[in-house]
Design an enzyme around this catalytic site. Structure first.
Site, PDB file in Angstrom:
ATOM      1  N   CYS A  98       3.566  36.844 -25.296  1.00  0.00           N
ATOM      2  CA  CYS A  98       4.658  36.742 -26.269  1.00  0.00           C
ATOM      3  C   CYS A  98       4.227  37.274 -27.634  1.00  0.00           C
ATOM      4  CB  CYS A  98       5.131  35.300 -26.376  1.00  0.00           C
ATOM      5  SG  CYS A  98       3.824  34.105 -26.684  1.00  0.00           S
ATOM      6  N   HIS A 344       3.785  29.389 -28.739  1.00  0.00           N
ATOM      7  CA  HIS A 344       4.702  30.469 -28.389  1.00  0.00           C
ATOM      8  C   HIS A 344       5.049  31.258 -29.652  1.00  0.00           C
ATOM      9  CE1 HIS A 344       7.616  32.701 -26.132  1.00  0.00           C
ATOM     10  NE2 HIS A 344       8.616  32.298 -26.907  1.00  0.00           N
TER      11      HIS A 344
END
Length: 1049
Positions: A98, A344
């Protein structure tokens, strides 16, 4: 319906009044539960497995009634994967990528960078079968897909694979950004088009200088430098202005940190600060949220709220104050999570054409309402932080975040509003690749739509089939059995229906086993015909396959189990009466004590045999008894009075006589038990072996007594010769293996329990050429632990009592020389020098080539070892026992702060290896000084054991030490045997680190510059992660990275 257990009991309740020979057809049908009423729909919440007539709850509810056609497939609408009009394309997260996706989206929205990348020349671009290969080509293709793809999201695995990134490990996002821009800069500098050479510098590079001013003479020493991002410390600050102000703050150089002035030619107090001369078009501001924690030795995340404006005026921070330099916020990169090693990454990016804000979260893209940046949702994410601070209020035009780690500002220019500047055309060769991918996507959409249609048509046909057949399933007068699991799979559309297999339901007679009827269902013959015609299989089981033999055997077993309690009481009373003369039977005492339990186990075993008698009942073979198990466990009645030859045991204390009446009752339960009448004689072979054993024990005692009296000093380890002080009364000593002496002493101590020693076995000390393997000097050291020295008279006794394959002796030869007397020592057989050299070479090689060995790291303070520290208390029991029995004198190396290593662990002689000396003053024979001494390492407090390999580098060892002692690698000073270990790239084997070595660790004092330390840690972290990818560019630009190259390259 009644529970399964109750149905089981009801099926066999009739055995209490019916003998096996009186069984009728009605009893068999009751056992197979033929007459149990069928359940009606709605009466059972789930299927009754004990009732073969229950056809409810097998999955039929999904097919009865009207069914939505969408339930016939699990294929999503392919159009849901199609890109909507006027939207952007997402990127697939390949596991832990990510952080890569966020930067790719930011760089894609940099129109000038995208336009420049499209202009990169490629000699293979005009080829028909062109495929991207290099990193730059993959990035071109990825940007083209992001611009013109029909997909809602695309797969970046081509670029990630070209970069050599580990998709399962999350890397440092900030370092990735630096290294990737360096790679692009290097790639563009090699292009033929000169307009592309300086694009990265024009976009991201600014000019600054480190200016040091001497307080004595006022001389200013500027050091020009370039920067691609400003790394701003956020600890203790609330807004972006404070962070930039601290970055430019003046630093005092005094004390030990004074500056050497070239004008004064001496160290002087000075002031140092950073001056900004020019700023790039795109200003990257790194908020240093990930810092090094010295207490834990790891990085941590600072969850500090930082306020930043939508418009940033950098003019006041430039040296040329009059220059107008206003920036507009174009991207915010967010890290969700409280740990620096997980979490994340997402990106908020402003569209350069429409000024709309978008949130890029891998495959998902969300457009913000009202062309405004909205970070509230990200900041409301639940964090596992104990002390959460309340989010401060922000003024208009400002935003506040505790998860933002990078801010991207773009300089305001009038040409940015020009439509020509915001329009980026995809080159033709990339357009062809995108068109090809779009065609594949459209073909996939058509294929998925066709598969959906086929699944719907198949489901509708199955619906009609089930509705028709389910009505025919209930059994009538004529019936057949089919497996319950097969019916469930037939009604489960998610599995493929196979042929009907009734093979698992057969008993040893080839019929339906009564215990398997609960796993089968009784259906009508008409329904069975239709199912077998369509799906096939077999064997077919109808009413004629109910097994009368299995029912009869089960009836006998159940009746015996019911009768067992009465027979046990009767046998207990009858055993008290002694048998008449010559009419009794021998029974084992242990068998009599546990005969009830044995009978119960035997009956359960017989019952189990009716279930699995031929191994076909459940598709598996018969259970195999563990032959290597506990031999003392009773298996059969009277087994305890059986000898190993199958006869009556000679131990009368383990058996007793019982009457014929008792034995007849026991034989009902144990028909295969060994039977011995009162007149049965014990096993003659056992009687003969008993006599021979007693004779052998007497001979062994006599032999041990004789050998002990003739070799008393050897047995008691008294008056033993030594090589360190040769005895004056003899010039020859004999050598035998210490293993032989130990085995002989063991026999003398326990002659009836151990085997007599028959041979000396001197070949253990010889090489294949029959030459001796040890020198006089080696026997003075570690080799003494493998031999024992004998007096000549002892050798004569040894030669008489034992077989000697090869005598081995050592002689002292005295002579006179002009300088005085001399003494030489020779062995017979002589030393085999070739084998000795090869032996030493192999021994040294084993020390250099090892895997999963133990070394000890000892932390020292003020150049002193913790030599008075007590041994650790968590040693094992065997360790403690060895230390009590075999005390070791204090090693001379205790006075050496680095502890001299004299040897390694002892190895077996039979393996062809001999260890080095484990003690500085070894003895070469028995006696109190010749007792085997423990070579186990005694761990001290403050010392830790690490598992290492010879091919491991010193750098990797320092990483292990960092986790064990919380000392950073650059603060570690390691030494062994007085030698400093400094070459981080060298292997432990080449540095002389052997198993059981003690490595001394001295830690440097903590440095005060935490920011510098964090830079070094980040450099080390990214070095490991991106070594294969950017090795040539790792230390390309900044002075800090250059320092790391010097420290850790």
């Amino acid at each position: 319906m009644a529970p399964r257990v109750q149905l089981e009991k009801a099926a066999w309740r009739w055995v209490e009044s019916v003998r096996p020979e009186d069984i009728q057809r009605e009893h068999i049908e009751i056992a197979y539960r033929i007459c149990v009423p069928a359940c009606k729909r709605g009466a059972c919440r789930r299927n009754c497995k004990g009732n073969p007539n229950c056809l409810v709850g097998i999955g039929e509810h999904a097919w009865l009634g009207e069914i939505d056609e969408n339930t016939f497939h699990n294929i999503d609408d392919p159009n849901s994967e199609r890109r909507d009009k006027n939207t952007f394309v997402g990127l697939t997260n390949l596991g832990a990528t990510c952080y890569v996706n966020t930067f790719l989206q930011v760089w894609f929205h940099n129109l000038e960078l995208r336009r420049t990348l499209y202009l990169c020349q490629n000699a293979r671009a005009n080829c028909i079968d062109y495929e991207p290969r290099s990193i730059c080509e993959h990035l071109q293709y990825l940007f083209a897909l992001l611009q013109n793809s029909n997909r809602r999201y695309i797969d970046p695995s081509g670029l990630v694979k070209a970069l050599g990134l580990d998709t399962g490990q999350q890397q440092d996002a900030q370092e990735f950004s630096k290294l990737f821009l360096s790679l692009l800069e290097d790639t563009l500098s090699k292009q033929k088009n000169p307009n592309l050479h300086n694009v990265i510098q024009q976009q991201f590079c600014g000019q600054m200088s480190y200016v040091t001013v001497c307080n004595q003479c006022g001389r200013a020493s500027p050091l020009p430098s370039r920067f691609y991002e400003l790394e701003l410390n956020i600890q203790g600050h609330k807004n972006l202005t404070e962070c930039v102000t601290e970055f430019l703050k003046e630093e005092k150089l005094d004390g030990d940190n004074r500056y050497f002035c070239e004008s004064c030619q001496s160290k002087q107090n000075a002031a140092r600060r950073i001056k900004l001369h020019s700023l790039p078009r795109v200003l990257n501001l790194q908020l240093m949220r990930f810092v090094f924690d010295r207490q834990t030795g790891h990085k941590k995340k600072l969850n500090t709220f930082i306020s930043f404006p939508e418009q940033l005026d950098m003019g006041p921070f430039l040296e040329e104050k009059d220059e107008k330099c206003v920036y507009e916020l174009s991207a915010v990169l967010i890290h969700r999570g409280v740990s620096a090693y997980s979490g994340h990454y997402i990106a908020h990016v402003r569209d350069a054409r429409t000024s709309d804000w978008y949130k890029f979260n891998d495959e998902e893209i969300e457009k913000m309402e009202g062309k405004k940046l909205q970070l509230g949702i990200e900041e409301d994410i639940a964090e596992t932080v104990k002390s959460q601070t309340r989010k401060p209020k922000c003024s208009k035009g400002y935003h506040c975040s505790r998860n933002a780690y990078m801010l991207v500002y773009k300089c305001q220019r009038e040409e940015d509003t020009d439509p020509m500047e915001t329009n980026v055309e995809v080159p033709g060769f990339l357009g062809r690749l995108v068109d090809r991918d779009n065609r594949k996507f459209e073909e996939w959409c058509l294929e998925m739509a066709d598969m959906r249609k086929q699944s719907v048509d198949k489901g509708k046909a199955k619906h009609e089939e089930v509705k028709e057949l389910y009505e025919l399933l209930p059994a009538e007068d004529e019936y057949e059995f089919v497996p319950l699991e097969w019916l469930k799979k037939w009604l489960d559309d998610s599995t493929v229906t196979k042929e009907i297999d009734n093979g698992n339901f057969l008993c040893s007679h080839g019929k339906l086993h009564p215990d398997k009827v609960g796993e089968a269902k009784r259906i009508s013959v008409k329904a069975a015909e239709l199912l077998f015609d369509k799906y096939g299989g077999g064997p077919r089981l109808d009413g004629s396959t109910l097994c009368e033999e299995c029912v009869g055997q089960r009836c006998r077993v159940l009746r015996l189990k019911n009768q067992l309690a009465e027979d046990y009481k009767e046998v207990t009373n009858l055993v008290k009466c002694p048998p008449k003369s010559d009419e009794g039977y021998w029974a084992g005492k242990t068998s009599l004590r546990s005969w009830r339990q044995l009978a119960l186990e035997q009956l359960e075993e017989d019952e189990e045999e009716t279930k699995h008698s031929n191994g076909k009942t459940n598709g598996e073979g018969p259970e195999i008894t563990n032959l290597d198990g506990d031999e003392e466990e009773m298996k059969t009645f009277n087994e305890d009075i059986l000898c190993r030859h199958g006869g009556l045991s000679i131990l009368e204390s383990e058996r007793r006589l019982v009457t014929e009446e008792v034995w007849s009752k026991l034989r009902v339960y144990f028909p295969k038990a060994p039977q011995f009448t009162q007149l049965q004689e014990p096993c003659q072979q056992c009687l003969r072996l008993e006599r021979e054993g007693k004779e052998n024990e007497a001979l062994n005692r006599m032999m041990a007594s004789e050998q002990k009296s003739s070799l008393l000093n050897l047995f008691q380890e008294k008056n033993r010769p030594t090589l360190t002080k040769w005895p004056q009364e003899t010039d020859i000593l004999y050598i035998v293996p210490l293993f032989f002496v130990d085995e002989w002493r063991r026999f003398i101590r326990r002659p009836t329990k151990t085997t007599p020693v028959s041979s000396v076995g001197n070949s253990l000390l010889l090489c294949p050429h029959r030459g001796f393997m040890f020198t006089f000097d080696s026997m003075l050291k570690g080799d003494a632990q493998h031999i024992a020295l004998l007096w000549p008279d002892e050798w004569e006794v040894i030669s008489r009592h034992f077989l000697v394959d090869q005598p081995i002796s050592i002689c002292r030869i005295s002579g006179a020389t002009p300088n005085g007397s001399s003494v030489e020592y020779t062995t017979q057989p002589e030393l085999c020098r070739d084998c000795r050299e090869g032996f030493i070479f192999q021994q040294q090689r084993d020390m250099r080539e090892y895997a999963q060995a133990t070394v000890y790291v000892r932390k020292v303070i003020d150049d002193k070892r913790l030599k008075d520290a007590a041994p650790e208390m968590n040693v094992s029991g065997s360790e403690a026992e060895d230390e009590r029995e075999e005390p070791v004198a204090k090693v001379d190396g205790e006075r050496d702060p680095d502890f001299s290593q004299d040897g390694a662990k002892r190895q077996k002689l039979s393996d062809g290896t001999v260890s080095a000396a484990a003690s500085p003053t070894p003895m070469a024979s028995g006696g109190k000084s010749g007792i085997r001494r423990s070579t186990r390492h005694r761990k001290l407090r403050g010392e830790k054991a690490l598992i290492v390999s010879a091919n491991q580098t010193l750098k990797e060892l320092k990483i292990q030490i960092m986790h064990a002692f919380s000392v950073a690698p650059f603060d570690q000073n390691l030494s062994i045997d007085g030698r400093c270990l400094t070459d981080d790239s060298a292997t432990l084997g080449s540095l002389g680190v052997i198993p059981e070595s003690v490595i001394c660790l001295k830690a440097d004092e903590p440095i005060a510059d935490f920011a510098a330390m964090d830079d070094v840690y980040q450099g080390m972290f990214i070095f490991v992660s991106f070594h294969n990818l950017f090795f040539s560019l790792l230390f390309f630009r900044t002075p800090r990275n250059s320092f790391f190259a010097f420290a850790y390259e």
